[in-house]
Design a protein around this motif. Structure first.
Motif, PDB file in Angstrom:
ATOM      1  N   ASN A 161      47.349   1.629  21.904  1.00 50.50           N
ATOM      2  CA  ASN A 161      46.356   1.826  22.965  1.00 50.50           C
ATOM      3  C   ASN A 161      46.655   3.072  23.793  1.00 50.50           C
ATOM      4  OD1 ASN A 161      44.952  -0.441  22.210  1.00 50.50           O
ATOM      5  ND2 ASN A 161      45.803  -1.760  23.799  1.00 50.50           N
ATOM      6  N   GLN A 162      47.936   3.306  24.053  1.00 50.65           N
ATOM      7  CA  GLN A 162      48.319   4.488  24.825  1.00 50.65           C
ATOM      8  C   GLN A 162      47.959   5.767  24.066  1.00 50.65           C
ATOM      9  OE1 GLN A 162      52.388   4.436  26.162  1.00 50.65           O
ATOM     10  NE2 GLN A 162      52.310   6.521  26.958  1.00 50.65           N
ATOM     11  N   GLN A 163      48.252   5.769  22.771  1.00 48.08           N
ATOM     12  CA  GLN A 163      47.915   6.934  21.942  1.00 48.08           C
ATOM     13  C   GLN A 163      46.397   7.131  21.890  1.00 48.08           C
ATOM     14  OE1 GLN A 163      49.741   5.918  18.218  1.00 48.08           O
ATOM     15  NE2 GLN A 163      51.785   6.588  18.845  1.00 48.08           N
ATOM     16  N   MET A 164      45.666   6.017  21.746  1.00 51.78           N
ATOM     17  CA  MET A 164      44.205   6.095  21.690  1.00 51.78           C
ATOM     18  C   MET A 164      43.636   6.616  23.007  1.00 51.78           C
ATOM     19  SD  MET A 164      42.523   5.170  18.851  1.00 51.78           S
ATOM     20  CE  MET A 164      40.979   4.410  19.346  1.00 51.78           C
ATOM     21  N   SER A 165      44.161   6.118  24.124  1.00 50.86           N
ATOM     22  CA  SER A 165      43.659   6.540  25.437  1.00 50.86           C
ATOM     23  C   SER A 165      43.800   8.049  25.624  1.00 50.86           C
ATOM     24  CB  SER A 165      44.403   5.808  26.553  1.00 50.86           C
ATOM     25  OG  SER A 165      44.122   4.435  26.521  1.00 50.86           O
ATOM     26  N   GLU A 166      44.953   8.558  25.229  1.00 51.82           N
ATOM     27  CA  GLU A 166      45.183  10.006  25.348  1.00 51.82           C
ATOM     28  C   GLU A 166      44.200  10.789  24.490  1.00 51.82           C
ATOM     29  OE1 GLU A 166      49.256  10.401  24.274  1.00 51.82           O
ATOM     30  OE2 GLU A 166      50.024   9.429  26.099  1.00 51.82           O
ATOM     31  N   GLU A 167      43.951  10.279  23.281  1.00 57.10           N
ATOM     32  CA  GLU A 167      43.059  10.982  22.359  1.00 57.10           C
ATOM     33  C   GLU A 167      41.597  10.829  22.786  1.00 57.10           C
ATOM     34  OE1 GLU A 167      42.540  13.634  19.438  1.00 57.10           O
ATOM     35  OE2 GLU A 167      44.491  12.823  20.068  1.00 57.10           O
ATOM     36  N   ILE A 168      41.238   9.649  23.322  1.00 58.70           N
ATOM     37  CA  ILE A 168      39.868   9.429  23.804  1.00 58.70           C
ATOM     38  C   ILE A 168      39.555  10.392  24.947  1.00 58.70           C
ATOM     39  CG2 ILE A 168      38.390   7.813  25.079  1.00 58.70           C
ATOM     40  CD1 ILE A 168      39.699   5.549  23.434  1.00 58.70           C
ATOM     41  N   LYS A 169      40.523  10.553  25.842  1.00 60.61           N
ATOM     42  CA  LYS A 169      40.330  11.440  26.995  1.00 60.61           C
ATOM     43  C   LYS A 169      40.033  12.870  26.549  1.00 60.61           C
ATOM     44  CE  LYS A 169      42.292  12.120  31.606  1.00 60.61           C
ATOM     45  NZ  LYS A 169      43.431  11.784  32.499  1.00 60.61           N
ATOM     46  N   LYS A 170      40.675  13.295  25.455  1.00 59.44           N
ATOM     47  CA  LYS A 170      40.445  14.653  24.938  1.00 59.44           C
ATOM     48  C   LYS A 170      39.104  14.747  24.214  1.00 59.44           C
ATOM     49  CE  LYS A 170      45.395  15.313  23.957  1.00 59.44           C
ATOM     50  NZ  LYS A 170      46.371  15.432  22.836  1.00 59.44           N
ATOM     51  N   SER A 171      38.780  13.710  23.416  1.00 60.50           N
ATOM     52  CA  SER A 171      37.623  13.780  22.518  1.00 60.50           C
ATOM     53  C   SER A 171      36.302  13.399  23.168  1.00 60.50           C
ATOM     54  CB  SER A 171      37.856  12.873  21.301  1.00 60.50           C
ATOM     55  OG  SER A 171      39.057  13.204  20.646  1.00 60.50           O
ATOM     56  N   VAL A 172      36.335  12.603  24.241  1.00 58.13           N
ATOM     57  CA  VAL A 172      35.098  12.072  24.810  1.00 58.13           C
ATOM     58  C   VAL A 172      34.249  13.149  25.477  1.00 58.13           C
ATOM     59  CG1 VAL A 172      35.923  11.517  27.148  1.00 58.13           C
ATOM     60  CG2 VAL A 172      34.207  10.043  26.037  1.00 58.13           C
ATOM     61  N   THR A 173      34.828  14.311  25.724  1.00 55.87           N
ATOM     62  CA  THR A 173      34.095  15.401  26.404  1.00 55.87           C
ATOM     63  C   THR A 173      32.886  15.865  25.598  1.00 55.87           C
ATOM     64  OG1 THR A 173      35.647  16.971  25.426  1.00 55.87           O
ATOM     65  CG2 THR A 173      36.089  16.254  27.679  1.00 55.87           C
ATOM     66  N   THR A 174      32.884  15.598  24.290  1.00 52.11           N
ATOM     67  CA  THR A 174      31.736  15.995  23.456  1.00 52.11           C
ATOM     68  C   THR A 174      30.687  14.892  23.373  1.00 52.11           C
ATOM     69  OG1 THR A 174      32.863  15.202  21.459  1.00 52.11           O
ATOM     70  CG2 THR A 174      33.183  17.522  22.058  1.00 52.11           C
ATOM     71  N   SER A 175      30.959  13.738  23.990  1.00 50.62           N
ATOM     72  CA  SER A 175      30.010  12.620  23.967  1.00 50.62           C
ATOM     73  C   SER A 175      29.013  12.741  25.111  1.00 50.62           C
ATOM     74  CB  SER A 175      30.764  11.292  24.073  1.00 50.62           C
ATOM     75  OG  SER A 175      31.651  11.121  22.985  1.00 50.62           O
ATOM     76  N   SER A 176      28.029  11.848  25.136  1.00 48.49           N
ATOM     77  CA  SER A 176      27.009  11.868  26.188  1.00 48.49           C
ATOM     78  C   SER A 176      27.629  11.563  27.549  1.00 48.49           C
ATOM     79  CB  SER A 176      25.924  10.838  25.881  1.00 48.49           C
ATOM     80  OG  SER A 176      26.454   9.524  26.003  1.00 48.49           O
ATOM     81  N   LYS A 177      26.913  11.908  28.601  1.00 51.19           N
ATOM     82  CA  LYS A 177      27.415  11.662  29.955  1.00 51.19           C
ATOM     83  C   LYS A 177      27.601  10.167  30.209  1.00 51.19           C
ATOM     84  CE  LYS A 177      25.633  15.835  32.196  1.00 51.19           C
ATOM     85  NZ  LYS A 177      24.751  16.380  33.262  1.00 51.19           N
ATOM     86  N   LYS A 178      26.713   9.339  29.635  1.00 51.16           N
ATOM     87  CA  LYS A 178      26.817   7.883  29.814  1.00 51.16           C
ATOM     88  C   LYS A 178      28.120   7.356  29.214  1.00 51.16           C
ATOM     89  CE  LYS A 178      22.952   6.435  31.827  1.00 51.16           C
ATOM     90  NZ  LYS A 178      22.943   5.596  33.048  1.00 51.16           N
ATOM     91  N   VAL A 179      28.419   7.822  28.010  1.00 50.34           N
ATOM     92  CA  VAL A 179      29.651   7.388  27.336  1.00 50.34           C
ATOM     93  C   VAL A 179      30.864   7.883  28.118  1.00 50.34           C
ATOM     94  CG1 VAL A 179      31.052   7.638  25.238  1.00 50.34           C
ATOM     95  CG2 VAL A 179      28.596   7.187  25.050  1.00 50.34           C
ATOM     96  N   GLN A 180      30.828   9.130  28.587  1.00 46.32           N
ATOM     97  CA  GLN A 180      31.933   9.672  29.382  1.00 46.32           C
ATOM     98  C   GLN A 180      32.143   8.854  30.656  1.00 46.32           C
ATOM     99  OE1 GLN A 180      32.184  14.031  29.877  1.00 46.32           O
ATOM    100  NE2 GLN A 180      30.564  14.232  28.323  1.00 46.32           N
ATOM    101  N   GLU A 181      31.033   8.470  31.277  1.00 48.00           N
ATOM    102  CA  GLU A 181      31.100   7.688  32.518  1.00 48.00           C
ATOM    103  C   GLU A 181      31.777   6.340  32.267  1.00 48.00           C
ATOM    104  OE1 GLU A 181      28.059   5.320  35.529  1.00 48.00           O
ATOM    105  OE2 GLU A 181      27.253   6.828  34.148  1.00 48.00           O
ATOM    106  N   LEU A 182      31.428   5.689  31.163  1.00 44.63           N
ATOM    107  CA  LEU A 182      32.018   4.387  30.849  1.00 44.63           C
ATOM    108  C   LEU A 182      33.522   4.502  30.643  1.00 44.63           C
ATOM    109  CD1 LEU A 182      29.087   3.303  30.556  1.00 44.63           C
ATOM    110  CD2 LEU A 182      29.897   2.012  28.584  1.00 44.63           C
ATOM    111  N   TYR A 183      33.945   5.468  29.855  1.00 41.09           N
ATOM    112  CA  TYR A 183      35.384   5.601  29.586  1.00 41.09           C
ATOM    113  C   TYR A 183      36.159   6.001  30.842  1.00 41.09           C
ATOM    114  CZ  TYR A 183      35.126   4.793  24.582  1.00 41.09           C
ATOM    115  OH  TYR A 183      34.969   4.201  23.358  1.00 41.09           O
ATOM    116  N   ARG A 184      35.550   6.816  31.673  1.00 38.14           N
ATOM    117  CA  ARG A 184      36.217   7.202  32.908  1.00 38.14           C
ATOM    118  C   ARG A 184      36.432   5.967  33.790  1.00 38.14           C
ATOM    119  NH1 ARG A 184      32.453  10.244  34.952  1.00 38.14           N
ATOM    120  NH2 ARG A 184      32.851  11.924  33.473  1.00 38.14           N
ATOM    121  N   ALA A 185      35.420   5.093  33.813  1.00 35.26           N
ATOM    122  CA  ALA A 185      35.493   3.898  34.664  1.00 35.26           C
ATOM    123  C   ALA A 185      36.518   2.884  34.168  1.00 35.26           C
ATOM    124  CB  ALA A 185      34.116   3.237  34.746  1.00 35.26           C
ATOM    125  N   ILE A 186      36.769   2.856  32.846  1.00 39.07           N
ATOM    126  CA  ILE A 186      37.730   1.886  32.307  1.00 39.07           C
ATOM    127  C   ILE A 186      39.049   2.573  31.934  1.00 39.07           C
ATOM    128  CG2 ILE A 186      35.928   0.319  31.490  1.00 39.07           C
ATOM    129  CD1 ILE A 186      36.388   1.402  28.655  1.00 39.07           C
TER     130      ILE A 186
END
Length: 701
Positions: free
Chosen positions: A38-63
């Motif tokens: 999960n820690q490895q995924m979180s780090e990678e999600i934070k890098k990769s989510v910038t190319t996703s929609s604003k809604k998806v970015q908002e959800l990941y930022r909140a969790i």
């Protein structure tokens, strides 16, 4: 020729030396690995989510960028439920704009990941989040709802179940899912639009709020009654209730049915509306019984928290009485709702027939309790024998060989009846009447009826799978079954967790078979066995073919035990991972079947085949031991062309770890049935080894 395991194989969850590894020990390993993932995924999600929609970015930022849909082994329970929900909607012609995205993302959700890389898993994670956001937004579009995709996800994570979030928008889901129903269709010929004020007045409370939403979708047309009398839907409902022997005749709902079926059709409009809602409520209560049964799962789960190492995960039923009624109206037949609500579990219909038999026995007076008597051996005489003969006649086990036989002698004819009874109750079928047989004989007909109803209700909460192949492991039956559709193609004895180390009840999918596995040694054994021995002799682990690594992967760097000061470790664990190398010496044996789960429970072989001769086989520390694991490997080779049985046999002759990844994962359900119907039609009963029957019967609605 099948592979013969050449030497004694130690089993997973068996002792290492004088110590034992429990399910909780292996859970610690699983949780540690999952946290690292999960820690490895979180780090990678934070890098990769910038190319996703604003809604998806908002959800990941909140969790806090935590992964939701993907874990270290496969899709999470959240993803499995979302996929099931989406597939159901796709079949209804909903979310058409998501179908292409879904197919690209998960061309076959039953397959394992195309790659083990973290980047691929993040791609799947972000893709499913996109599907989730689109799915929820479609449902809530143009609706005044207090919920959002974010608030629902946060609620799901808090409750650790996506179904809690979906249930929070039941009204909106019913509305959305019935979008294809012709809103202007006339439900019944005599239909008259009802007064909205009357509807509002009669609809308060959660159940009635759902009815109000349903009538809104029907443009406030009555379904059940008009001035012309009962509709065809009401007649179908009454007929179904009358014929359903699983429906409690003493329940409030059944008494309501008895009162409603004899009413005279009123002419007053308000009275018609009142009766309309009474019948609608009856439908709601009956369909809740058909869909969900009478087990109060919340109360049961609360009681389960006080039991050691006990867990029961139900697969949530996504349909609701209201949504099924809308579907039935679109099909112009209530039979559609009844069919959709009936469990797909292959033994359900047979057990209903068994219920009819035992209800008939109860109506006929049941059977008298047997008098106290000593153990009986064939040929003995005892005053209790005539009562035993009558008792077995009532249940159909005793068929007279001589109609005039009424002696006190325990003759051959009665011995055969006892053997039949013992076989049905999971006892050694030897004709000797001892303590266990007397206990089974003393269960009343009324108690058996209650148990049959309870197990029918359990079947309603087993995952409704449409897969061709299915594996069932029934804990009280100590048996594993493999089905090809309705046909059973493999069955074998199993050993399950003893009381206090209960094998958990849950659903998953077998995705990998490991030949010549490593054994990841739990912390309790490292602390109590490894460290004391290493303090005395640093070569100890080498002599036991145990490797010390910096991580749980066998490819991680090795640690030389001679270069570690083991004396500084006692209660404190060293920062190393201990793994026993593959081979006949390995505690996991030569083969295991993986369906990754948080309990770290697997199916595997054992070095104690003599235990399979016992009738009560709750003997392990939670894992499932197979009587003939190599036979199961051969069965898998028939189910999956990717598994080469002959090649696998050759691999088993050596000690190289070899994972066999299935081209299609096979669903497996660990279940808890204390009664069912065998292939030969005999009604089987088993001992309630974990005490769940008692807990659930006292936690019924």
């Amino acid at each position: 020729m099948k592979f013969k395991i050449k030497s004694i194989v130690l089993a997973l969850c068996l002792s290492f030396g004088a110590l034992h590894a429990t399910v909780s020990d292996y859970q610690e390993i699983y949780q540690e690995e999952q946290q690292e993932f999960n820690q490895q995924m979180s780090e990678e999600i934070k890098k990769s989510v910038t190319t996703s929609s604003k809604k998806v970015q908002e959800l990941y930022r909140a969790i806090n960028y935590q992964p939701v849909w993907v874990d270290k082994d496969y899709l999470t329970q959240y993803a499995e439920l979302l996929v099931h929900e989406l597939e159901g909607d796709f079949k209804k012609g909903l979310h058409t704009e998501l179908v292409e995205t879904y197919k690209k993302l998960l061309p076959d959700d039953k397959k394992i990941f195309a790659s083990d890389s973290l980047a691929h898993r993040v791609e799947i994670e972000l893709g499913i989040m996109k599907l989730y956001v689109s799915h929820i937004n479609d449902i809530l579009k143009e609706k005044k709802s207090k919920h959002t995709a974010l608030s629902l996800l946060q609620h799901a994570l808090k409750e650790k179940s996506l179904i809690h979030a979906l249930n929070a928008i039941t009204k909106e889901r019913i509305d959305y899912r019935t979008g294809k129903v012709d809103q202007n269709m006339t439900v019944i010929k005599e239909s008259e639009r009802m007064d909205r004020d009357s509807i509002t007045m009669l609809t308060s409370g959660d159940d009635k709020e759902r009815l109000k939403a349903m009538y809104d979708l029907l443009n406030f047309q009555p379904v059940w009654i008009t001035k012309a009398g009962f509709s065809s839907y009401t007649k179908s409902l009454f007929k179904q209730i009358e014929n359903d022997i699983t429906f409690d005749r003493n329940s409030v709902a059944y008494k309501s049915y008895q009162a409603l079926k004899v009413i005279e059709t009123p002419e007053d409009k308000q009275k018609i509306v009142a009766y309309e809602f009474e019948i609608a409520k009856l439908y709601q209560d009956y369909m809740s019984h058909l869909l969900y049964g009478n087990i109060d799962w919340k109360a049961f789960q609360a009681k389960l928290k006080h039991k050691k190492n006990a867990d029961w995960v139900v697969h949530n039923v996504l349909s609701s009485p209201e949504s099924l009624l809308i579907e039935a109206i679109s099909h112009q037949s209530l039979d559609h709702a009844f069919k959709e609500a009936t469990p797909l579990f292959p033994l359900y219909d047979k057990l209903v027939v068994a219920l009819e038999k035992y209800q008939g026995i109860v109506i006929a007076g049941g059977w008298d309790a047997l008098p106290d008597f000593q153990d009986l051996k064939p040929g003995m005489s005892d005053p209790a024998v005539p009562a035993l003969r009558e008792r077995l006649t009532k249940e159909g086990d005793y068929i007279p060989c001589d109609e005039t036989n009424a002696t006190e002698r325990y003759d051959d004819c009665l011995v055969e009846a006892v053997k039949k009874f013992q076989a049905r109750h999971g006892l050694v079928s030897e004709g000797y009447v001892g303590k266990m047989t007397r206990k089974a004989l003393n269960e009343s007909a009324q108690e058996k009826v209650a148990r049959i109803k309870l197990n029918l209700d359990r079947m309603k909460w087993v995952k409704r799978s449409h897969d061709r192949y299915q594996i069932w492991v029934n804990i009280p039956g100590y048996t594993m079954y493999v089905h090809d559709g309705d046909k059973m193609i493999e069955t074998m004895k199993v050993i399950v967790g003893r009381k206090g180390h209960n094998t958990p009840i849950f659903y998953n999918r077998v995705r990998t078979i490991v030949l010549n596995p490593y054994w990841r040694i739990p912390a309790s054994i490292i602390r109590h066995e490894m460290i004391p021995k290493l303090k005395k002799n640093a070569s100890y682990t080498n002599s036991k073919k145990i490797e010390i690594h910096t991580g749980y992967s066998e490819h991680s760097p090795l640690v030389n035990p001679h270069k570690v000061n083991w004396h500084k470790y006692g209660r404190k664990l060293p920062p190393y991972k201990f793994m026993q190398s593959p081979g006949t010496h390995n505690a996991l044996g030569k083969i295991k079947y993986l369906f990754p789960n948080k309990y770290s429970v697997y199916m595997h072989d054992t070095n104690q085949p003599n235990l399979f001769s016992k009738d009560m086989r709750s003997l392990s520390h939670g894992c499932v031991r197979l009587h003939k694991p190599v036979d199961l490997l051969e069965t898998f080779s028939m189910m999956d062309p990717k598994i080469d049985f002959e090649k696998s046999q050759a691999t088993l002759e050596h000690n190289k770890k070899t994972p066999l990844r299935l081209s299609h994962s096979i669903p497996i359900d660990i279940i808890y049935l204390t009664t069912w119907v065998n292939e030969d039609g005999a009604v089987a009963f088993r001992d309630d080894i974990y005490g769940y029957d008692k807990l659930q019967l006292t936690a019924s609605k």
